[in-house]
Design a protein around this motif. Structure first.
Motif, PDB file in Angstrom:
ATOM      1  N   THR A   8       0.823  -1.207   0.000  1.00 57.06           N
ATOM      2  CA  THR A   8       0.000   0.000   0.000  1.00 57.06           C
ATOM      3  C   THR A   8       0.860   1.260   0.000  1.00 57.06           C
ATOM      4  OG1 THR A   8      -1.781  -1.155   1.176  1.00 57.06           O
ATOM      5  CG2 THR A   8      -1.786   1.247   1.268  1.00 57.06           C
ATOM      6  N   SER A   9       1.971   1.224   0.723  1.00 50.32           N
ATOM      7  CA  SER A   9       2.856   2.385   0.766  1.00 50.32           C
ATOM      8  C   SER A   9       3.411   2.717  -0.611  1.00 50.32           C
ATOM      9  CB  SER A   9       4.011   2.129   1.741  1.00 50.32           C
ATOM     10  OG  SER A   9       4.750   0.976   1.365  1.00 50.32           O
ATOM     11  N   THR A  10       3.645   1.691  -1.435  1.00 53.40           N
ATOM     12  CA  THR A  10       4.135   1.916  -2.799  1.00 53.40           C
ATOM     13  C   THR A  10       3.003   2.400  -3.697  1.00 53.40           C
ATOM     14  OG1 THR A  10       5.731   0.126  -2.459  1.00 53.40           O
ATOM     15  CG2 THR A  10       5.402   0.880  -4.715  1.00 53.40           C
ATOM     16  N   LEU A  11       1.805   1.856  -3.495  1.00 54.51           N
ATOM     17  CA  LEU A  11       0.641   2.293  -4.270  1.00 54.51           C
ATOM     18  C   LEU A  11       0.428   3.798  -4.132  1.00 54.51           C
ATOM     19  CD1 LEU A  11      -2.070   1.550  -5.826  1.00 54.51           C
ATOM     20  CD2 LEU A  11      -3.105   1.456  -3.555  1.00 54.51           C
ATOM     21  N   LEU A  12       0.621   4.312  -2.934  1.00 55.61           N
ATOM     22  CA  LEU A  12       0.371   5.733  -2.672  1.00 55.61           C
ATOM     23  C   LEU A  12       1.450   6.640  -3.259  1.00 55.61           C
ATOM     24  CD1 LEU A  12      -0.877   5.483   1.015  1.00 55.61           C
ATOM     25  CD2 LEU A  12      -2.219   5.549  -1.097  1.00 55.61           C
ATOM     26  N   THR A  13       2.524   6.063  -3.780  1.00 56.29           N
ATOM     27  CA  THR A  13       3.593   6.871  -4.389  1.00 56.29           C
ATOM     28  C   THR A  13       3.651   6.714  -5.904  1.00 56.29           C
ATOM     29  OG1 THR A  13       5.231   5.104  -4.050  1.00 56.29           O
ATOM     30  CG2 THR A  13       5.001   6.741  -2.294  1.00 56.29           C
ATOM     31  N   LEU A  14       2.625   6.086  -6.499  1.00 58.34           N
ATOM     32  CA  LEU A  14       2.608   5.934  -7.956  1.00 58.34           C
ATOM     33  C   LEU A  14       2.620   7.310  -8.626  1.00 58.34           C
ATOM     34  CD1 LEU A  14      -0.031   3.083  -8.495  1.00 58.34           C
ATOM     35  CD2 LEU A  14       2.453   2.893  -8.506  1.00 58.34           C
ATOM     36  N   PRO A  15       3.262   7.432  -9.776  1.00 59.23           N
ATOM     37  CA  PRO A  15       3.325   8.732 -10.467  1.00 59.23           C
ATOM     38  C   PRO A  15       1.934   9.202 -10.896  1.00 59.23           C
ATOM     39  CG  PRO A  15       4.831   7.138 -11.459  1.00 59.23           C
ATOM     40  CD  PRO A  15       4.021   6.393 -10.491  1.00 59.23           C
TER      41      PRO A  15
ATOM     42  N   HIS B 191      -9.853   2.391  -3.399  1.00 59.32           N
ATOM     43  CA  HIS B 191     -10.575   3.664  -3.270  1.00 59.32           C
ATOM     44  C   HIS B 191      -9.627   4.863  -3.177  1.00 59.32           C
ATOM     45  CE1 HIS B 191      -9.683   2.432   0.881  1.00 59.32           C
ATOM     46  NE2 HIS B 191      -9.760   3.716   1.206  1.00 59.32           N
ATOM     47  N   ARG B 192      -8.347   4.607  -2.893  1.00 56.54           N
ATOM     48  CA  ARG B 192      -7.376   5.689  -2.798  1.00 56.54           C
ATOM     49  C   ARG B 192      -6.666   5.954  -4.129  1.00 56.54           C
ATOM     50  NH1 ARG B 192      -4.173   4.972   2.875  1.00 56.54           N
ATOM     51  NH2 ARG B 192      -3.769   7.187   2.414  1.00 56.54           N
ATOM     52  N   LEU B 193      -6.903   5.078  -5.077  1.00 52.76           N
ATOM     53  CA  LEU B 193      -6.201   5.174  -6.359  1.00 52.76           C
ATOM     54  C   LEU B 193      -6.590   6.403  -7.193  1.00 52.76           C
ATOM     55  CD1 LEU B 193      -4.036   3.688  -7.941  1.00 52.76           C
ATOM     56  CD2 LEU B 193      -5.815   2.252  -8.961  1.00 52.76           C
ATOM     57  N   PRO B 194      -7.859   6.831  -7.245  1.00 55.52           N
ATOM     58  CA  PRO B 194      -8.190   8.022  -8.054  1.00 55.52           C
ATOM     59  C   PRO B 194      -7.449   9.281  -7.622  1.00 55.52           C
ATOM     60  CG  PRO B 194     -10.172   6.777  -7.564  1.00 55.52           C
ATOM     61  CD  PRO B 194      -9.080   6.166  -6.742  1.00 55.52           C
ATOM     62  N   ASN B 195      -7.156   9.426  -6.342  1.00 57.22           N
ATOM     63  CA  ASN B 195      -6.391  10.588  -5.892  1.00 57.22           C
ATOM     64  C   ASN B 195      -4.920  10.487  -6.276  1.00 57.22           C
ATOM     65  OD1 ASN B 195      -8.594  11.844  -4.701  1.00 57.22           O
ATOM     66  ND2 ASN B 195      -8.297  10.792  -2.752  1.00 57.22           N
ATOM     67  N   VAL B 196      -4.421   9.256  -6.347  1.00 56.33           N
ATOM     68  CA  VAL B 196      -3.003   9.040  -6.673  1.00 56.33           C
ATOM     69  C   VAL B 196      -2.773   9.148  -8.178  1.00 56.33           C
ATOM     70  CG1 VAL B 196      -1.074   7.421  -6.514  1.00 56.33           C
ATOM     71  CG2 VAL B 196      -2.735   7.562  -4.653  1.00 56.33           C
ATOM     72  N   CYS B 197      -3.634   8.513  -8.971  1.00 57.54           N
ATOM     73  CA  CYS B 197      -3.506   8.496 -10.437  1.00 57.54           C
ATOM     74  C   CYS B 197      -4.809   9.011 -11.064  1.00 57.54           C
ATOM     75  CB  CYS B 197      -3.202   7.094 -10.938  1.00 57.54           C
ATOM     76  SG  CYS B 197      -1.731   6.348 -10.225  1.00 57.54           S
TER      77      CYS B 197
ATOM     78  N   ILE C 299     -14.902  -3.656  -1.729  1.00 55.94           N
ATOM     79  CA  ILE C 299     -13.698  -2.982  -2.241  1.00 55.94           C
ATOM     80  C   ILE C 299     -14.031  -2.138  -3.467  1.00 55.94           C
ATOM     81  CG2 ILE C 299     -11.455  -3.364  -3.327  1.00 55.94           C
ATOM     82  CD1 ILE C 299     -11.130  -5.845  -1.581  1.00 55.94           C
ATOM     83  N   LEU C 300     -14.788  -2.706  -4.411  1.00 53.88           N
ATOM     84  CA  LEU C 300     -15.104  -2.006  -5.647  1.00 53.88           C
ATOM     85  C   LEU C 300     -16.147  -0.913  -5.435  1.00 53.88           C
ATOM     86  CD1 LEU C 300     -15.159  -5.106  -8.023  1.00 53.88           C
ATOM     87  CD2 LEU C 300     -13.427  -3.309  -7.957  1.00 53.88           C
ATOM     88  N   ASP C 301     -17.040  -1.116  -4.484  1.00 56.83           N
ATOM     89  CA  ASP C 301     -18.088  -0.121  -4.242  1.00 56.83           C
ATOM     90  C   ASP C 301     -17.522   1.149  -3.603  1.00 56.83           C
ATOM     91  OD1 ASP C 301     -20.984   0.397  -4.399  1.00 56.83           O
ATOM     92  OD2 ASP C 301     -20.802   0.611  -2.211  1.00 56.83           O
ATOM     93  N   ARG C 302     -16.421   1.028  -2.902  1.00 57.25           N
ATOM     94  CA  ARG C 302     -15.811   2.187  -2.238  1.00 57.25           C
ATOM     95  C   ARG C 302     -15.048   3.088  -3.205  1.00 57.25           C
ATOM     96  NH1 ARG C 302     -12.258   0.924   2.844  1.00 57.25           N
ATOM     97  NH2 ARG C 302     -12.416   3.207   2.975  1.00 57.25           N
TER      98      ARG C 302
ATOM     99  N   SER D 137     -16.271   8.194 -10.420  1.00 60.19           N
ATOM    100  CA  SER D 137     -16.528   9.432 -11.163  1.00 60.19           C
ATOM    101  C   SER D 137     -15.313  10.350 -11.211  1.00 60.19           C
ATOM    102  CB  SER D 137     -17.717  10.170 -10.537  1.00 60.19           C
ATOM    103  OG  SER D 137     -17.438  10.493  -9.181  1.00 60.19           O
ATOM    104  N   ARG D 138     -14.325  10.155 -10.343  1.00 57.41           N
ATOM    105  CA  ARG D 138     -13.138  11.008 -10.353  1.00 57.41           C
ATOM    106  C   ARG D 138     -12.223  10.695 -11.531  1.00 57.41           C
ATOM    107  NH1 ARG D 138     -11.292  11.332  -3.957  1.00 57.41           N
ATOM    108  NH2 ARG D 138     -13.302  12.122  -3.156  1.00 57.41           N
ATOM    109  N   TRP D 139     -12.387   9.518 -12.119  1.00 58.01           N
ATOM    110  CA  TRP D 139     -11.623   9.193 -13.329  1.00 58.01           C
ATOM    111  C   TRP D 139     -12.416   9.668 -14.537  1.00 58.01           C
ATOM    112  CZ3 TRP D 139     -10.670   4.020 -10.627  1.00 58.01           C
ATOM    113  CH2 TRP D 139      -9.393   3.990 -10.028  1.00 58.01           C
ATOM    114  N   ARG D 140     -12.346  10.951 -14.818  1.00 57.74           N
ATOM    115  CA  ARG D 140     -13.141  11.505 -15.897  1.00 57.74           C
ATOM    116  C   ARG D 140     -12.683  10.997 -17.266  1.00 57.74           C
ATOM    117  NH1 ARG D 140     -17.510  12.306 -14.129  1.00 57.74           N
ATOM    118  NH2 ARG D 140     -17.966  13.414 -16.062  1.00 57.74           N
ATOM    119  N   GLY D 141     -11.416  10.641 -17.380  1.00 61.72           N
ATOM    120  CA  GLY D 141     -10.902  10.207 -18.675  1.00 61.72           C
ATOM    121  C   GLY D 141     -10.855   8.702 -18.865  1.00 61.72           C
ATOM    122  N   LEU D 142     -11.378   7.944 -17.912  1.00 59.38           N
ATOM    123  CA  LEU D 142     -11.304   6.478 -17.999  1.00 59.38           C
ATOM    124  C   LEU D 142     -12.108   5.973 -19.191  1.00 59.38           C
ATOM    125  CD1 LEU D 142     -10.171   3.975 -16.513  1.00 59.38           C
ATOM    126  CD2 LEU D 142     -12.362   3.822 -15.314  1.00 59.38           C
ATOM    127  N   GLU D 143     -11.460   5.169 -20.029  1.00 55.83           N
ATOM    128  CA  GLU D 143     -12.102   4.631 -21.229  1.00 55.83           C
ATOM    129  C   GLU D 143     -12.222   3.113 -21.209  1.00 55.83           C
ATOM    130  OE1 GLU D 143      -9.934   6.007 -24.595  1.00 55.83           O
ATOM    131  OE2 GLU D 143     -10.281   8.145 -24.184  1.00 55.83           O
TER     132      GLU D 143
END
Length: 325
Positions: free
Chosen positions: A228-235, A253-259, A283-286, A290-296
């Motif tokens: 998880t610590s590495t996930l939070l440092t993704l570019p 659920h923390r991934l949209p803020n990171v990427c 996990i998926l419901d959390r 909608s924060r991934w506006r460009g997700l295709e």
């Protein structure tokens, strides 16, 4: 009559000279062909097309279940504790991301000569020899080498990260294929510190844009670990992300803020997202989709997915996300 005899003798002699001349020409031609072959030997290994370039043969998994054979992704570990993914399985698992990269070339039944040479470089050279050859490979050839070895014969950690020098990626991409390859837990922290120092020194030296490098846009992790610590440092520049068959659940659920700029996301074949796992829906419901506006594109092979989750993923979008199941 003497004239007729002379003409007949001359014709016979002419035919004999012609046959002798043609015979000599044939002998000379054979000699020239043999000499040319001996003086110009092939630069390629004589056994180029018989080399065993796929070192990762399918593992023999002992059957410990009753009934039909479960999906391959459920058999994540073989009897030796290593991943049982073979080349065809890796090709299938990586296809969601690879097929949507402009730099990825389609896999041909007969690989081109350049790819055959790259495979020999990857499999036959020592680490030191491999480092020397890399300096002569253009970025697109390095990228092709990383894509091909990710499927057919994953490189050792040492060779993989030598391939990514000096930017920690190959033309903006990094594929980590476990269990042979691993991603260091502090990989992105060290990279961020190094980039900051480098950018400061470049500002002192020059203001030209020639220093700019391609941003880190693609990361694929297959059958490995991601703390998880590495996930939070993704570019934050990532646009293509594959988290496939990972051995530990992640706080997605923390991934949209990171990427926030993801266009392609593949979550396929994670056991903690299987429909049979009671925590998968939570996990998926959390995830704030909608924060991934460009997700295709969203890879959800062998993952929990129902109508309510699909509505949540597509809520507020002009175009629905393409979900790969």
């Amino acid at each position: 009559m003497p004239d007729n005899d002379d003409r007949r003798v001359n014709a016979i002699l002419h035919n004999l000279r012609g046959e002798q001349f043609r015979h000599q020409r044939n002998v000379q031609a054979r000699a020239l062909r043999v000499k040319a072959t001996a003086s110009n030997p092939s630069r390629l290994p004589f056994d180029l097309f018989t080399l065993d370039l796929d070192h990762d043969a399918p593992s023999q998994v002992t059957k410990t279940w009753s009934g039909p054979t479960p999906p391959k992704s459920w058999q994540s570990k073989g009897s030796d504790g290593r991943s049982s993914h073979d080349a065809s399985t890796r090709e299938r698992l990586l296809s969601v991301v690879l097929s949507r990269l402009s730099s990825a070339k389609p896999i041909d039944a007969v690989p081109p000569l350049s790819l055959l040479c790259l495979r020999i470089i990857a499999s036959e050279l020592s680490k030191d020899e491999f480092d020397q050859v890399l300096s002569y490979l253009s970025p697109h050839l390095r990228c092709q080498l990383m894509h091909d070895t990710a499927i057919h014969a994953p490189l050792s950690n040492a060779k993989l990260y030598a391939l990514t020098e000096p930017d920690d990626h190959v033309d903006g991409q990094l594929f980590v294929i476990g269990p042979i390859q691993t991603l260091p837990s502090d990989f992105f922290l060290r990279r961020e510190i190094r980039e900051r120092v480098t950018s400061e020194s470049r500002e002192w030296d020059s203001e030209d844009s020639e220093w700019a490098t391609k941003p880190f846009h693609t990361l694929v992790l297959l059958a490995t670990t991601l703390p998880t610590s590495t996930l939070l440092t993704l570019p934050p520049t990532l646009t293509h992300l594959g988290l496939i068959n990972l051995c530990k659940a992640l706080p997605l659920h923390r991934l949209p803020n990171v990427c926030p700029t993801l266009v392609v996301l593949d979550l396929s074949c994670n056991f903690w997202l299987y429909p049979s796992d009671p925590e998968a829906a939570k996990i998926l419901d959390r995830v704030p989709w909608s924060r991934w506006r460009g997700l295709e594109v969203l890879g959800m092979r062998e993952c929990y997915l129902d109508d309510s989750l699909m509505k949540k993923i597509n809520h507020g979008r002009w175009d629905d996300v393409q979900i790969v199941q």
